[in-house]
Design a protein around this motif. Structure first.
Motif, PDB file in Angstrom:
ATOM      1  N   LEU A 162       0.938  -1.262   0.015  1.00 28.79           N
ATOM      2  CA  LEU A 162       0.015   0.138  -0.177  1.00 28.79           C
ATOM      3  C   LEU A 162       0.880   1.113   0.134  1.00 28.79           C
ATOM      4  O   LEU A 162       0.451   2.187  -0.799  1.00 28.79           O
ATOM      5  CB  LEU A 162      -0.915  -0.022   1.207  1.00 28.79           C
ATOM      6  N   ALA A 163       2.002   1.231   0.794  1.00 32.08           N
ATOM      7  CA  ALA A 163       2.820   2.176   0.877  1.00 32.08           C
ATOM      8  C   ALA A 163       3.383   2.700  -0.566  1.00 32.08           C
ATOM      9  O   ALA A 163       3.749   3.839  -1.022  1.00 32.08           O
ATOM     10  CB  ALA A 163       3.846   2.308   1.743  1.00 32.08           C
ATOM     11  N   ALA A 164       4.095   1.585  -1.374  1.00 32.14           N
ATOM     12  CA  ALA A 164       4.697   1.609  -2.446  1.00 32.14           C
ATOM     13  C   ALA A 164       3.558   2.279  -3.583  1.00 32.14           C
ATOM     14  O   ALA A 164       3.775   3.026  -4.431  1.00 32.14           O
ATOM     15  CB  ALA A 164       5.235   0.325  -2.924  1.00 32.14           C
ATOM     16  N   ALA A 165       2.327   1.858  -3.562  1.00 33.83           N
ATOM     17  CA  ALA A 165       1.336   2.073  -4.392  1.00 33.83           C
ATOM     18  C   ALA A 165       0.981   3.602  -4.280  1.00 33.83           C
ATOM     19  O   ALA A 165       0.850   4.267  -4.999  1.00 33.83           O
ATOM     20  CB  ALA A 165       0.099   1.371  -4.142  1.00 33.83           C
ATOM     21  N   ARG A 166       0.972   4.117  -3.020  1.00 32.22           N
ATOM     22  CA  ARG A 166       0.726   5.216  -2.494  1.00 32.22           C
ATOM     23  C   ARG A 166       1.875   6.180  -3.182  1.00 32.22           C
ATOM     24  O   ARG A 166       1.666   7.336  -4.026  1.00 32.22           O
ATOM     25  CB  ARG A 166       0.633   5.757  -1.186  1.00 32.22           C
ATOM     26  N   ALA A 167       3.061   5.849  -3.042  1.00 28.78           N
ATOM     27  CA  ALA A 167       4.399   6.491  -3.661  1.00 28.78           C
ATOM     28  C   ALA A 167       4.501   6.650  -5.247  1.00 28.78           C
ATOM     29  O   ALA A 167       4.774   7.826  -5.549  1.00 28.78           O
ATOM     30  CB  ALA A 167       5.681   5.827  -3.048  1.00 28.78           C
ATOM     31  N   LYS A 168       3.628   5.814  -5.770  1.00 25.71           N
ATOM     32  CA  LYS A 168       3.728   5.973  -7.297  1.00 25.71           C
ATOM     33  C   LYS A 168       2.360   6.272  -7.709  1.00 25.71           C
ATOM     34  O   LYS A 168       2.388   6.659  -9.077  1.00 25.71           O
ATOM     35  CB  LYS A 168       3.716   4.229  -7.844  1.00 25.71           C
ATOM     36  N   LYS A 195      -8.174   1.797  -0.829  1.00 25.23           N
ATOM     37  CA  LYS A 195      -7.954   2.633  -2.048  1.00 25.23           C
ATOM     38  C   LYS A 195      -7.423   3.965  -1.673  1.00 25.23           C
ATOM     39  O   LYS A 195      -7.762   4.828  -0.575  1.00 25.23           O
ATOM     40  CB  LYS A 195      -9.502   3.051  -2.570  1.00 25.23           C
ATOM     41  N   ILE A 196      -6.382   4.281  -2.459  1.00 21.98           N
ATOM     42  CA  ILE A 196      -5.731   5.685  -2.184  1.00 21.98           C
ATOM     43  C   ILE A 196      -6.415   6.702  -2.821  1.00 21.98           C
ATOM     44  O   ILE A 196      -6.354   7.888  -2.167  1.00 21.98           O
ATOM     45  CB  ILE A 196      -4.238   5.492  -2.713  1.00 21.98           C
TER      46      ILE A 196
END
Length: 314
Positions: A162-168, A195-196
């Protein structure tokens, strides 16, 4: 044997990813849900509303080229990339095409990927009653290398993903119970989505103009009372000049002399009321206390029934 299309299983929304060894996590792709049906002789691509989209995606319309099973049903997401990230607007440009020559031309302009995350039928046998972990292993065994088809990777660290998805800047993740079976038309906590970027499908009940062209939408959702409730206006997002021009023509054809919303919208000056027939996918930051969307942006116009655009239980 010709398959009868099924309604795919759907995840429920959660605020935080679940923890524990029974969970695996995958990226949530901002695309079009698509099931690929291969009966041993021909392939059909069917979306979640059971509409056939085989013509729209010819590069993935031959399942034998990307799956070694003699017969199979695959579940996944068709995506198109823009600046290295999935773009719902771009994939909808492909999905809405009907003309063969336009489809052939756009195949080169907007390539797609079929991100496959489940296998529901294989070599004459249904697999939906098997645990997700077994279906996942079978999927990896059956898929062949293909430039337009990939198996969606799974990760044990859902919080890290989730953190990686948010960063991207991606849409979010889906966490799946490795022991869970697949229920067509189901929606429960065996699959949980974090969901971000929040999104919803909303109906346009009005528009505003700038220099004779539509420049913003007045949006609404239907409540339990059956009335259309205003949730905000949006004039930014992925719409191109051509999209606004087409929307201008449509708006004039849908003009009405009454306000379709249950109450007067906050932004009413210059409003041009239309029949609530046009549906759009909207990204937004959050809901305000007054029941409107904060920073909504238009992603694409959808071929959906306005009756499906309902106020959430918040």
């Amino acid at each position: 044997m010709k398959f009868t299309p099924i309604i795919p299983f759907e995840p429920m929304i959660t605020d935080r990813p679940p923890a524990g060894e029974q969970w695996t996590a995958q990226i949530k792709w901002d695309g079009v849900r698509m099931l690929s049906y291969y009966d041993g002789s021909s392939t059909e691509l069917i979306n979640r509303r059971k509409n056939n989209r085989t013509r729209q995606y010819p590069e993935i319309a031959a399942a034998a080229s990307y799956c070694k099973a003699d017969s199979v049903i695959l579940d996944g997401e068709v995506i198109a990339l823009s600046e290295g990230k999935p773009s719902f607007h771009e994939v909808m440009r492909r999905d809405s095409l009907k003309n063969d020559s336009a489809i052939a031309s756009t195949v080169r302009q907007i390539p797609v990927l079929y991100m496959v995350f489940d296998i529901l039928y294989c070599n004459g046998l249904w697999t939906m009653d098997r645990p997700f972990s077994e279906r996942r292993s079978l999927l990896e065994e059956m898929l062949l290398p293909h430039p337009h088809v990939q198996a969606v990777p799974s990760y044990s660290d859902s919080a890290g993903l989730l953190a990686a998805a948010r960063a991207k800047g991606l849409e979010g993740i889906v966490c799946k119970d490795v022991n869970g079976v697949y229920t067509p038309g189901g929606k429960d906590k065996r699959w949980l989505k974090c969901k971000i970027i929040s999104d919803l499908n909303a109906v346009a009940g009005g528009v505003t103009f700038r220099d004779g062209t539509v420049n913003a939408l007045l949006l609404g959702l239907y409540g339990d009372d059956g009335r259309l409730h205003y949730i905000g206006h949006a004039g930014t997002g992925k719409m191109k000049v051509k999209d606004w021009q087409e929307l201008t023509v449509l708006s004039h054809s849908l003009a009405v002399n009454y306000m379709p919303f249950a109450s007067i919208p906050q932004r009413v000056k210059g409003a041009f009321w239309i029949r609530p027939e046009l549906v759009f996918k909207i990204h937004f930051l959050e809901w305000t206390e007054s029941g409107t969307l904060r920073h909504p942006s238009i992603q694409a116009r959808l071929d959906l029934s306005p009756s499906e655009c309902l106020l959430p239980n918040r």
